[in-house]
Motif scaffolding. Structure first.
Motif, PDB file in Angstrom:
ATOM      1  N   LYS A 122       8.852   4.019  36.573  1.00 58.94           N
ATOM      2  CA  LYS A 122       7.649   3.650  35.808  1.00 58.94           C
ATOM      3  C   LYS A 122       7.859   2.334  35.065  1.00 58.94           C
ATOM      4  CE  LYS A 122       4.495   6.275  34.097  1.00 58.94           C
ATOM      5  NZ  LYS A 122       3.580   6.231  35.225  1.00 58.94           N
ATOM      6  N   SER A 123       9.112   2.008  34.780  1.00 61.33           N
ATOM      7  CA  SER A 123       9.399   0.746  34.097  1.00 61.33           C
ATOM      8  C   SER A 123       8.886  -0.410  34.944  1.00 61.33           C
ATOM      9  CB  SER A 123      10.913   0.579  33.928  1.00 61.33           C
ATOM     10  OG  SER A 123      11.455   1.662  33.232  1.00 61.33           O
ATOM     11  N   THR A 124       8.598  -1.527  34.286  1.00 61.27           N
ATOM     12  CA  THR A 124       8.158  -2.728  35.010  1.00 61.27           C
ATOM     13  C   THR A 124       9.386  -3.426  35.590  1.00 61.27           C
ATOM     14  OG1 THR A 124       6.349  -2.931  33.435  1.00 61.27           O
ATOM     15  CG2 THR A 124       6.859  -4.883  34.767  1.00 61.27           C
ATOM     16  N   VAL A 125       9.446  -3.453  36.912  1.00 64.12           N
ATOM     17  CA  VAL A 125      10.655  -4.016  37.555  1.00 64.12           C
ATOM     18  C   VAL A 125      10.292  -5.025  38.638  1.00 64.12           C
ATOM     19  CG1 VAL A 125      12.157  -2.028  37.105  1.00 64.12           C
ATOM     20  CG2 VAL A 125      10.730  -2.024  39.160  1.00 64.12           C
ATOM     21  N   PRO A 126      11.145  -6.042  38.822  1.00 62.17           N
ATOM     22  CA  PRO A 126      10.868  -7.077  39.820  1.00 62.17           C
ATOM     23  C   PRO A 126      10.756  -6.510  41.230  1.00 62.17           C
ATOM     24  CG  PRO A 126      12.728  -7.689  38.439  1.00 62.17           C
ATOM     25  CD  PRO A 126      12.385  -6.282  38.093  1.00 62.17           C
ATOM     26  N   ILE A 127       9.998  -7.225  42.044  1.00 60.85           N
ATOM     27  CA  ILE A 127       9.717  -6.796  43.405  1.00 60.85           C
ATOM     28  C   ILE A 127      11.024  -6.650  44.196  1.00 60.85           C
ATOM     29  CG2 ILE A 127       8.528  -7.465  45.559  1.00 60.85           C
ATOM     30  CD1 ILE A 127       7.220  -8.576  42.164  1.00 60.85           C
ATOM     31  N   ARG A 171       6.138   0.040  48.231  1.00 65.06           N
ATOM     32  CA  ARG A 171       6.787  -0.139  46.925  1.00 65.06           C
ATOM     33  C   ARG A 171       6.687  -1.580  46.423  1.00 65.06           C
ATOM     34  NH1 ARG A 171      12.054   3.511  48.341  1.00 65.06           N
ATOM     35  NH2 ARG A 171      12.366   1.765  49.768  1.00 65.06           N
ATOM     36  N   ASN A 172       6.898  -2.544  47.338  1.00 63.77           N
ATOM     37  CA  ASN A 172       6.855  -3.943  46.897  1.00 63.77           C
ATOM     38  C   ASN A 172       5.485  -4.312  46.339  1.00 63.77           C
ATOM     39  OD1 ASN A 172       9.431  -4.064  47.819  1.00 63.77           O
ATOM     40  ND2 ASN A 172       9.116  -5.771  49.223  1.00 63.77           N
ATOM     41  N   SER A 173       4.433  -3.824  46.990  1.00 65.23           N
ATOM     42  CA  SER A 173       3.081  -4.151  46.507  1.00 65.23           C
ATOM     43  C   SER A 173       2.818  -3.489  45.159  1.00 65.23           C
ATOM     44  CB  SER A 173       2.025  -3.702  47.515  1.00 65.23           C
ATOM     45  OG  SER A 173       2.233  -4.346  48.738  1.00 65.23           O
ATOM     46  N   ALA A 174       3.278  -2.264  44.997  1.00 67.56           N
ATOM     47  CA  ALA A 174       3.067  -1.569  43.716  1.00 67.56           C
ATOM     48  C   ALA A 174       3.770  -2.329  42.587  1.00 67.56           C
ATOM     49  CB  ALA A 174       3.585  -0.136  43.803  1.00 67.56           C
ATOM     50  N   GLU A 175       4.980  -2.774  42.857  1.00 68.51           N
ATOM     51  CA  GLU A 175       5.713  -3.547  41.835  1.00 68.51           C
ATOM     52  C   GLU A 175       4.966  -4.833  41.508  1.00 68.51           C
ATOM     53  OE1 GLU A 175      10.322  -2.295  42.988  1.00 68.51           O
ATOM     54  OE2 GLU A 175       9.258  -3.763  44.207  1.00 68.51           O
ATOM     55  N   MET A 176       4.398  -5.457  42.554  1.00 64.72           N
ATOM     56  CA  MET A 176       3.659  -6.716  42.347  1.00 64.72           C
ATOM     57  C   MET A 176       2.347  -6.474  41.609  1.00 64.72           C
ATOM     58  SD  MET A 176       3.645  -9.957  42.608  1.00 64.72           S
ATOM     59  CE  MET A 176       4.337 -10.918  43.946  1.00 64.72           C
ATOM     60  N   ILE A 177       1.696  -5.331  41.863  1.00 66.86           N
ATOM     61  CA  ILE A 177       0.422  -5.030  41.179  1.00 66.86           C
ATOM     62  C   ILE A 177       0.634  -5.057  39.656  1.00 66.86           C
ATOM     63  CG2 ILE A 177      -1.262  -3.185  40.683  1.00 66.86           C
ATOM     64  CD1 ILE A 177      -1.051  -2.379  43.682  1.00 66.86           C
ATOM     65  N   PHE A 184       3.526  -8.857  27.940  1.00 66.43           N
ATOM     66  CA  PHE A 184       3.029 -10.139  28.469  1.00 66.43           C
ATOM     67  C   PHE A 184       4.093 -11.253  28.418  1.00 66.43           C
ATOM     68  CE2 PHE A 184      -1.794  -9.261  27.630  1.00 66.43           C
ATOM     69  CZ  PHE A 184      -1.763  -8.306  28.629  1.00 66.43           C
ATOM     70  N   PRO A 185       4.747 -11.462  27.257  1.00 61.97           N
ATOM     71  CA  PRO A 185       5.718 -12.567  27.228  1.00 61.97           C
ATOM     72  C   PRO A 185       6.831 -12.392  28.260  1.00 61.97           C
ATOM     73  CG  PRO A 185       5.170 -11.877  24.998  1.00 61.97           C
ATOM     74  CD  PRO A 185       4.575 -10.840  25.922  1.00 61.97           C
ATOM     75  N   LYS A 186       7.391 -11.184  28.354  1.00 61.37           N
ATOM     76  CA  LYS A 186       8.521 -11.013  29.290  1.00 61.37           C
ATOM     77  C   LYS A 186       8.046 -10.942  30.744  1.00 61.37           C
ATOM     78  CE  LYS A 186       9.363  -6.001  29.471  1.00 61.37           C
ATOM     79  NZ  LYS A 186       8.848  -5.727  30.797  1.00 61.37           N
ATOM     80  N   ASP A 187       6.873 -10.356  30.980  1.00 55.55           N
ATOM     81  CA  ASP A 187       6.431 -10.172  32.368  1.00 55.55           C
ATOM     82  C   ASP A 187       5.922 -11.482  32.991  1.00 55.55           C
ATOM     83  OD1 ASP A 187       7.191  -7.571  32.054  1.00 55.55           O
ATOM     84  OD2 ASP A 187       5.176  -6.748  31.870  1.00 55.55           O
ATOM     85  N   THR A 188       5.409 -12.383  32.171  1.00 53.71           N
ATOM     86  CA  THR A 188       5.042 -13.698  32.708  1.00 53.71           C
ATOM     87  C   THR A 188       6.320 -14.456  33.071  1.00 53.71           C
ATOM     88  OG1 THR A 188       4.822 -14.368  30.388  1.00 53.71           O
ATOM     89  CG2 THR A 188       2.780 -14.080  31.632  1.00 53.71           C
ATOM     90  N   LYS A 189       7.300 -14.388  32.168  1.00 52.92           N
ATOM     91  CA  LYS A 189       8.544 -15.128  32.439  1.00 52.92           C
ATOM     92  C   LYS A 189       9.297 -14.537  33.630  1.00 52.92           C
ATOM     93  CE  LYS A 189       8.920 -16.406  27.682  1.00 52.92           C
ATOM     94  NZ  LYS A 189       9.479 -15.843  26.460  1.00 52.92           N
ATOM     95  N   ALA A 190       9.285 -13.207  33.738  1.00 54.85           N
ATOM     96  CA  ALA A 190      10.033 -12.570  34.840  1.00 54.85           C
ATOM     97  C   ALA A 190       9.421 -12.916  36.197  1.00 54.85           C
ATOM     98  CB  ALA A 190      10.061 -11.052  34.644  1.00 54.85           C
ATOM     99  N   LEU A 191       8.090 -12.937  36.287  1.00 53.53           N
ATOM    100  CA  LEU A 191       7.468 -13.248  37.581  1.00 53.53           C
ATOM    101  C   LEU A 191       7.654 -14.730  37.915  1.00 53.53           C
ATOM    102  CD1 LEU A 191       5.960 -11.819  39.878  1.00 53.53           C
ATOM    103  CD2 LEU A 191       3.827 -12.679  38.908  1.00 53.53           C
ATOM    104  N   HIS A 192       7.582 -15.567  36.859  1.00 55.12           N
ATOM    105  CA  HIS A 192       7.810 -16.998  37.090  1.00 55.12           C
ATOM    106  C   HIS A 192       9.245 -17.219  37.571  1.00 55.12           C
ATOM    107  CE1 HIS A 192       8.565 -21.247  35.997  1.00 55.12           C
ATOM    108  NE2 HIS A 192       7.392 -21.355  36.583  1.00 55.12           N
ATOM    109  N   TRP A 193      10.178 -16.525  36.949  1.00 52.89           N
ATOM    110  CA  TRP A 193      11.591 -16.640  37.359  1.00 52.89           C
ATOM    111  C   TRP A 193      11.746 -16.197  38.822  1.00 52.89           C
ATOM    112  CZ3 TRP A 193      15.384 -13.754  39.506  1.00 52.89           C
ATOM    113  CH2 TRP A 193      16.685 -14.270  39.449  1.00 52.89           C
TER     114      TRP A 193
END
Ligand SMILES: NC(=O)c1ccc[n+]([C@@H]2O[C@H](COP(=O)([O-])OP(=O)(O)OC[C@H]3O[C@@H](n4cnc5c(N)ncnc54)[C@H](O)[C@@H]3O)[C@@H](O)[C@H]2O)c1
Ligand SMILES: O=c1ccn([C@@H]2O[C@H](COP(=O)(O)OP(=O)(O)O[C@H]3O[C@H](CO)[C@@H](O)[C@H](O)[C@H]3O)[C@@H](O)[C@H]2O)c(=O)[nH]1
Length: 431
Positions: free
Chosen positions: A120-125, A198-204, A262-271
């Motif tokens: 359930k945690s927000t994790v990279p694709i 799974r990859n799409s769910a993580e990306m959603i 928001f702050p961490k999830d924007t940076k994580a996807l950009h990374w």
């Protein structure tokens, strides 16, 4: 069906309690923090969330939910283990998966029957796939294990309501077995289920959060231009909102977005994108606009005030949004640091966030749960969170109690006309 949950933070505890509330009668919440577990067993919530404590007490007393630090006994015979531990930001912006890996290791050494592990945690694709491989490689007993993605969309402050009335349940699965297990878990909620890989769910999850962050940064950018060209961001947002393609939510300009997501999830996807050789230019812009926005008011103030040295400054609202006691990435932190660095005597007000603020600023500032006390004899006042106590405060008090009625409002709490009529010097965002 026995459901174990790793982590009793905003996501884990609320999920556990809501699963019990809709009828699951064998939910075990696991945490490594003994104090938290003792507190929860006594019917108290370690976090401030509307309706949570009431549902905790009710479901604990009828034996549907329990809390423990003993992960082995919780995981060994669970059919489903949900992982809801933190995935904080690393210095380079990427997501730190250490807590997830630790739980994966504990699961691998504990399970004695076929288990569906649900992240359930927000994790990279790609994380669900990696964790599945990791658990299978480290299994102590010869059982079947699969990992499914089930990102969480609740907001803090309305977490229980959001969970019981979710707009959708996203499940990322690679087998019918996993899909059917999760459909069974969520059936009592009667909410739409979106099943993907799974990859799409993580990306959603990342795309949803980053889109909302982008929406806020866009409005903040437009708000700043409104100030320059003489438009009013609130009228602009209202006019835009009638277009159903735009919608009326998340158009509120302010002092920038904060919080644990928001702050961490924007940076994580950009990374993640740059790591894969692609630059997400829109997300980069959202992050940059937000960084500047957080300091917009204090920068404006320092152009108006000769010096903050020795000045009594009230800061009203400390949490990253109303309805929570959480200060993670709250704009108030950056602003208070700026003021303290310049010698201001800061007195900080919040209805529920004081204890968490003390952990950050200790003796460096003063604290109060009374707006009257905060603004008394202050020479400037900054508003950082739109708590209803602040919105409903009688603004005449600013005129009567402050040494100088000078207000910088980062959340547009008051009508410009009212402030003008009272002779209060008032600066807000985009108006
Ligand atoms: N906070 C939100 O509103 C929200 C919403 C949606 C998604 N998320 C995501 O969900 C995840 C959790 O966020 P949170 O805000 O609930 O976290 P949190 O920091 O509030 O809670 C995490 C909990 O996990 C516990 N923990 C750490 N290691 C553990 C272990 N090995 N076993 C059991 N417990 C352990 C910690 O003690 C803590 O109580 C993050 O990935 C976050 O991005 C959060
Ligand atoms: O129009 C708006 C809306 C929000 N904010 C700010 O944005 C931040 C985040 O607010 P909000 O989204 O309400 O709270 P969170 O609890 O951080 O929830 C977000 O992050 C969670 C964690 O991933 C997701 O599950 C939720 O869907 C997502 O809304 C706060 O600082 C708000 O002040 C604005 O500035 N303007």
């Amino acid at each position: 069906m026995k459901i174990a949950i790793a982590g009793t933070g905003y996501v884990g505890l609320v999920t556990g309690v809501c699963l019990a509330e809709v009828g699951h009668d064998n939910v075990v919440c696991v945490d490594i923090d003994e104090n938290k577990v003792e507190l929860m067993k006594s019917g108290k919530s370690p976090i401030y969330e509307a309706d949570l404590e009431e549902l905790m007490k009710k479901n604990y007393s009828i034996g549907r939910i329990d809390y423990t630090v003993d992960y082995q006994s919780a995981y060994k015979d669970a059919e489903i283990i949900m992982i809801a531990v933190g995935t904080p930001e690393r210095k380079d912006g990427s997501a730190n998966l250490d807590y997830i890996k630790k739980v994966a290791k504990q699961i691998a050494s504990s399970i004695t029957k076929d288990t569906l592990v649900v992240i359930k945690s927000t994790v990279p694709i790609g994380t669900n796939q990696d964790i599945e491989k990791y658990i299978r490689k480290n299994l102590k007993n010869n059982v079947k294990v699969e990992v499914a993605s089930n990102p969480e969309f609740l907001s803090q402050g309305t977490a229980v309501k959001d969970t019981l009335n979710a707009s959708r349940i996203v499940i990322g699965v690679e087998s019918l077995w996993a899909q059917e297990m999760l459909e069974k878990v969520y059936k009592p909620f009667n909410q739409p289920i979106v099943a993907t890989n799974r990859n799409s769910a993580e990306m959603i999850k990342y795309a949803s959060n980053d889109f909302l962050a982008l929406k806020i940064s866009f409005m903040n950018d437009i708000a700043n231009l409104c100030e320059i060209v003489g438009a009013n961001i609130e009228d602009v947002a209202l006019g835009m909102s009638y277009d159903e393609r735009i919608g009326s939510k998340f158009l509120k300009a302010g002092i920038g977005y904060g919080g644990s997501c928001f702050p961490k999830d924007t940076k994580a996807l950009h990374w993640l994108s740059t790591h894969n050789g692609y630059e997400l230019k829109t997300i980069k812009a959202a992050i940059e606009v937000n960084e500047c926005q957080k300091l917009r008011l204090v920068r404006k103030a320092s152009r108006l005030v000769e010096s903050f040295e020795g000045m009594k400054v009230a800061v009203l609202g400390l949490t990253f949004k109303p309805g929570t006691d959480d200060l993670r990435e709250a704009p108030s932190i950056t602003n208070i640091e700026y003021l303290v660095d310049r010698g201001a005597n800061v007195i900080a007000y919040d209805p529920v966030g004081i204890e968490n603020t003390k952990k950050i600023f200790k003796e460096n500032i003063k604290y109060t749960t009374s707006i009257d006390e905060a603004i008394k004899d202050a020479e400037a006042c900054f508003i950082m969170t739109e708590w209803k106590e602040i919105i409903n405060y009688d603004v005449i008090n600013y005129k009567e109690k402050m040494k100088k009625a000078l207000i910088f409002d980062g959340r547009n709490c008051y009508k410009i006309e009212d402030m003008k009529n009272l002779g209060i010097e008032y600066y807000s965002i985009g108006r």
